[in-house]
Enzyme design. Structure first.
Site, PDB file in Angstrom:
ATOM      1  N   ALA A 103       0.713  -0.593   0.044  1.00 13.73           N
ATOM      2  CA  ALA A 103       0.181  -0.102  -0.382  1.00 13.73           C
ATOM      3  C   ALA A 103       1.216   1.323  -0.090  1.00 13.73           C
ATOM      4  CB  ALA A 103      -0.976  -0.094   1.254  1.00 13.73           C
ATOM      5  N   ASN A 141       0.905  -5.851   7.463  1.00 17.24           N
ATOM      6  CA  ASN A 141       1.845  -6.667   6.239  1.00 17.24           C
ATOM      7  C   ASN A 141       2.964  -5.423   5.990  1.00 17.24           C
ATOM      8  OD1 ASN A 141       1.261  -9.400   6.928  1.00 17.24           O
ATOM      9  ND2 ASN A 141      -0.860  -8.712   6.023  1.00 17.24           N
ATOM     10  N   HIS A 183      -1.618   5.897   4.642  1.00 15.02           N
ATOM     11  CA  HIS A 183      -0.323   5.457   5.037  1.00 15.02           C
ATOM     12  C   HIS A 183       1.014   6.189   4.405  1.00 15.02           C
ATOM     13  CE1 HIS A 183      -2.111   1.588   5.393  1.00 15.02           C
ATOM     14  NE2 HIS A 183      -2.260   1.826   4.325  1.00 15.02           N
TER      15      HIS A 183
END
Length: 258
Positions: free
Chosen positions: A121, A181, A211
């Protein structure tokens, strides 16, 4: 290139189907030779399903993409690599287990296979890996998500807003196995699971998974940020994750684990 790329998948859920959809739209033909699932009779969707890794490998995939969680990666990855088949793991957090990571690297080296770590991501993973050669002193990953993205995967209370976790990448993977992850990818690209710092924040007003990657060292410093829309309300994964898995399966945009 007219020869279809033969791709196998571990799992057949939302993430696997989203990735398969991206592969189906590529200029190069791609054939999904099968999905490994526990019960093929209960699998949904149009993808062919198999109940054992032996049956999946009998379809001669060139690369297998894992989309089924850390336990599935630990169960099947070594056999896939030992067969000489490249592996793209979505559940990179499982590689915080040093013994598992070592066993997979050994199996890959013996069979001439590769472990392709997707960018997931986040953007900037390639830059972090490059900076490591110059010198990286600090790495911080900060994730901001709505409560539902974290609460369903942990036991115990979480705050309604604000900091839910602060610690190492190794600790984050243990605490949030379905959500951390990306921290595994960042740790492997940079300074490892114990030195990489992680902050997980809850924002009830968030409509996306945010993020942030901050790194500093002899190379200088950088700050990357992604606001990623989720695949669906039932999936914690950002849409770009499916794209990163497809990209790695096609042979580019990945970190070769060594």
């Amino acid at each position: 290139m007219n020869t279809p790329l033969r791709v196998g998948i571990v799992g057949c859920g939302v993430l696997a189907n989203a990735m398969a959809g991206h592969l189906a739209r590529q200029p190069r033909p791609v054939e999904i030779v099968g999905c490994l699932v526990r019960d093929p009779g209960r699998a949904r969707g149009a993808l062919p399903c198999h109940g054992s890794w032996e049956a999946l490998l009998a379809q001669r995939p060139e690369v297998v993409v894992e989309c089924a969680g850390q336990a599935a990666l630990a169960q099947y990855a070594q056999a896939i690599l030992a067969a000489g088949v490249d592996l793209v793991p979505a559940s990179v957090g499982a590689l915080a287990d040093d013994a598992l990571r070592g066993a997979l690297l050994e199996a890959a080296a013996a069979a001439g296979a590769r472990i392709r770590i997707p960018s997931g991501a986040m953007v900037g993973i390639d830059g972090l890996a490059a900076a490591r050669h110059v010198g990286v002193a600090e790495v911080l990953y900060r994730g901001t998500m709505p409560p539902v993205a974290l609460q369903r995967y942990v036991s115990g209370p979480l705050p309604e807003r604000g900091l839910a976790f602060a610690g190492s990448a190794r600790e984050a993977v243990a605490r949030f196995p379905k959500n951390a992850n990306l921290t595994g990818t960042i740790a492997l690209a940079g300074i490892g699971f114990d030195r990489t710092r992680v902050e997980m924040l809850i924002d009830p007003d968030a409509t996306a998974n945010v993020h942030e990657l901050l790194a500093r060292g002899e190379f200088g410093d950088f700050h990357a940020r992604v606001s990623g829309l989720r695949i669906s309300e039932s999936s914690p994964s950002s849409r770009i994750v499916a794209g990163s898995l497809a990209q790695a399966a096609l042979g580019s945009g990945f970190l070769a684990l060594s």
